[in-house]
Design a protein around this motif. Sequence first.
Motif, PDB file in Angstrom:
ATOM      1  N   UNK A  33       0.865  -1.172   0.000  1.00 31.52           N
ATOM      2  CA  UNK A  33       0.000   0.000   0.000  1.00 31.52           C
ATOM      3  C   UNK A  33       0.899   1.218   0.000  1.00 31.52           C
ATOM      4  N   UNK A  34       0.739   2.045  -1.020  1.00 29.56           N
ATOM      5  CA  UNK A  34       1.514   3.282  -1.149  1.00 29.56           C
ATOM      6  C   UNK A  34       0.549   4.455  -1.270  1.00 29.56           C
ATOM      7  N   UNK A  35       0.816   5.516  -0.518  1.00 30.16           N
ATOM      8  CA  UNK A  35       0.022   6.754  -0.609  1.00 30.16           C
ATOM      9  C   UNK A  35      -1.472   6.476  -0.470  1.00 30.16           C
ATOM     10  N   UNK A  36      -1.810   5.525   0.406  1.00 27.52           N
ATOM     11  CA  UNK A  36      -3.209   5.237   0.669  1.00 27.52           C
ATOM     12  C   UNK A  36      -3.905   4.424  -0.401  1.00 27.52           C
ATOM     13  N   UNK A  37      -3.130   3.765  -1.288  1.00 27.99           N
ATOM     14  CA  UNK A  37      -3.725   2.960  -2.351  1.00 27.99           C
ATOM     15  C   UNK A  37      -2.935   1.670  -2.518  1.00 27.99           C
ATOM     16  N   UNK A  38      -3.628   0.623  -2.982  1.00 24.56           N
ATOM     17  CA  UNK A  38      -2.930  -0.622  -3.271  1.00 24.56           C
ATOM     18  C   UNK A  38      -2.053  -0.438  -4.505  1.00 24.56           C
ATOM     19  N   UNK A  39      -0.936  -1.147  -4.520  1.00 20.03           N
ATOM     20  CA  UNK A  39      -0.024  -1.087  -5.664  1.00 20.03           C
ATOM     21  C   UNK A  39       0.203  -2.504  -6.173  1.00 20.03           C
ATOM     22  N   UNK A  40      -0.696  -2.951  -7.061  1.00 19.92           N
ATOM     23  CA  UNK A  40      -0.602  -4.319  -7.551  1.00 19.92           C
ATOM     24  C   UNK A  40       0.607  -4.529  -8.457  1.00 19.92           C
ATOM     25  N   UNK A  41       1.180  -3.438  -8.983  1.00 22.00           N
ATOM     26  CA  UNK A  41       2.334  -3.589  -9.879  1.00 22.00           C
ATOM     27  C   UNK A  41       3.566  -4.076  -9.130  1.00 22.00           C
ATOM     28  N   UNK A  42       3.591  -3.867  -7.817  1.00 24.41           N
ATOM     29  CA  UNK A  42       4.754  -4.276  -7.023  1.00 24.41           C
ATOM     30  C   UNK A  42       4.429  -5.417  -6.070  1.00 24.41           C
ATOM     31  N   UNK A  43       3.294  -6.075  -6.274  1.00 23.04           N
ATOM     32  CA  UNK A  43       2.882  -7.159  -5.386  1.00 23.04           C
ATOM     33  C   UNK A  43       3.790  -8.372  -5.552  1.00 23.04           C
ATOM     34  N   UNK A  44       3.938  -9.113  -4.460  1.00 21.09           N
ATOM     35  CA  UNK A  44       4.687 -10.363  -4.499  1.00 21.09           C
ATOM     36  C   UNK A  44       3.754 -11.534  -4.274  1.00 21.09           C
ATOM     37  N   UNK A  45       3.961 -12.618  -5.008  1.00 14.38           N
ATOM     38  CA  UNK A  45       3.149 -13.824  -4.845  1.00 14.38           C
ATOM     39  C   UNK A  45       4.002 -15.040  -5.154  1.00 14.38           C
ATOM     40  N   UNK A  46       3.899 -16.038  -4.288  1.00 12.22           N
ATOM     41  CA  UNK A  46       4.715 -17.238  -4.427  1.00 12.22           C
ATOM     42  C   UNK A  46       3.861 -18.477  -4.196  1.00 12.22           C
ATOM     43  N   UNK A  47       3.948 -19.430  -5.120  1.00 13.79           N
ATOM     44  CA  UNK A  47       3.394 -20.755  -4.907  1.00 13.79           C
ATOM     45  C   UNK A  47       4.529 -21.672  -4.463  1.00 13.79           C
ATOM     46  N   UNK A  48       4.222 -22.576  -3.546  1.00 12.13           N
ATOM     47  CA  UNK A  48       5.257 -23.403  -2.925  1.00 12.13           C
ATOM     48  C   UNK A  48       4.813 -24.862  -2.924  1.00 12.13           C
ATOM     49  N   UNK A  49       5.716 -25.745  -3.284  1.00 11.56           N
ATOM     50  CA  UNK A  49       5.450 -27.183  -3.181  1.00 11.56           C
ATOM     51  C   UNK A  49       5.784 -27.634  -1.761  1.00 11.56           C
ATOM     52  N   UNK A  50       4.796 -28.044  -0.983  1.00 15.01           N
ATOM     53  CA  UNK A  50       5.067 -28.385   0.414  1.00 15.01           C
ATOM     54  C   UNK A  50       5.729 -29.753   0.543  1.00 15.01           C
ATOM     55  N   UNK A  51       6.447 -29.976   1.654  1.00 17.32           N
ATOM     56  CA  UNK A  51       7.095 -31.273   1.850  1.00 17.32           C
ATOM     57  C   UNK A  51       6.101 -32.378   2.162  1.00 17.32           C
ATOM     58  N   UNK A  52       4.927 -31.997   2.664  1.00 21.38           N
ATOM     59  CA  UNK A  52       3.855 -32.944   2.970  1.00 21.38           C
ATOM     60  C   UNK A  52       2.683 -32.614   2.052  1.00 21.38           C
ATOM     61  N   UNK A  53       2.054 -33.614   1.432  1.00 26.66           N
ATOM     62  CA  UNK A  53       0.968 -33.321   0.479  1.00 26.66           C
ATOM     63  C   UNK A  53      -0.152 -32.487   1.088  1.00 26.66           C
ATOM     64  N   UNK A  54      -0.809 -31.717   0.229  1.00 34.23           N
ATOM     65  CA  UNK A  54      -1.946 -30.907   0.643  1.00 34.23           C
ATOM     66  C   UNK A  54      -3.115 -31.830   0.980  1.00 34.23           C
ATOM     67  N   UNK A  55      -3.756 -31.590   2.101  1.00 31.66           N
ATOM     68  CA  UNK A  55      -4.881 -32.423   2.518  1.00 31.66           C
ATOM     69  C   UNK A  55      -6.120 -32.120   1.675  1.00 31.66           C
TER      70      UNK A  55
END
Length: 201
Positions: A33-55
Amino acid sequence: MNPTTWPDRLLVVDVEGNGANPPDLVEVAALPIHAGRTDTTLAGAWLVRPPVPVTPFAVKVHGLTNNRLADSPPWAEVADEVRTFLDGAWICAHNAHVDYRVLARHLPCWEPTGVIDTLRLSRVTYPDTRSHSLDALIDHTQLDLTGAPAQRHRATYDAYATALLFLTMTDRYETWSELAAVAVPPGLPGAPQAEQEPTLW
């Protein structure tokens, strides 16, 4: 509230897990959030393969199957990138102690500058609302989520929704200190320090 008084770095975060106890991360999202607004251009997102399967239960919640995550990197390969992204920032999340604890367990020695909990904030801001779940608050505040990525219960969507909810509630507070006084969970970074009683010495 004047957003120029807000912290220099404020990230709305959300995490999703594999359903284990304690959970392994399968998705992390961080929306600035910059200057009171969301900044989707600088967002971070990560998908991760877990060591234990997803239930199966976790899959029903966020929709991230083991097949979907099969080509994603393990946590060890993205941990440094996530840490760098989060370092030095305030974080904001709904029911924030959950996200904070999961991130802290996965990032030893990491600590945010402060933690804003929109669940705590909503209980003060909207005391007469029957429920303070994220879904209920989305309905109560009539948030426009047409620009949200993915779908509900994915980390990117929930971070976006939480950010809009947070921005909606900030209008009720005059200063960051006033907001933080009710929004930072006790014992977490950023909590206001209790004033000490004066002494003779």
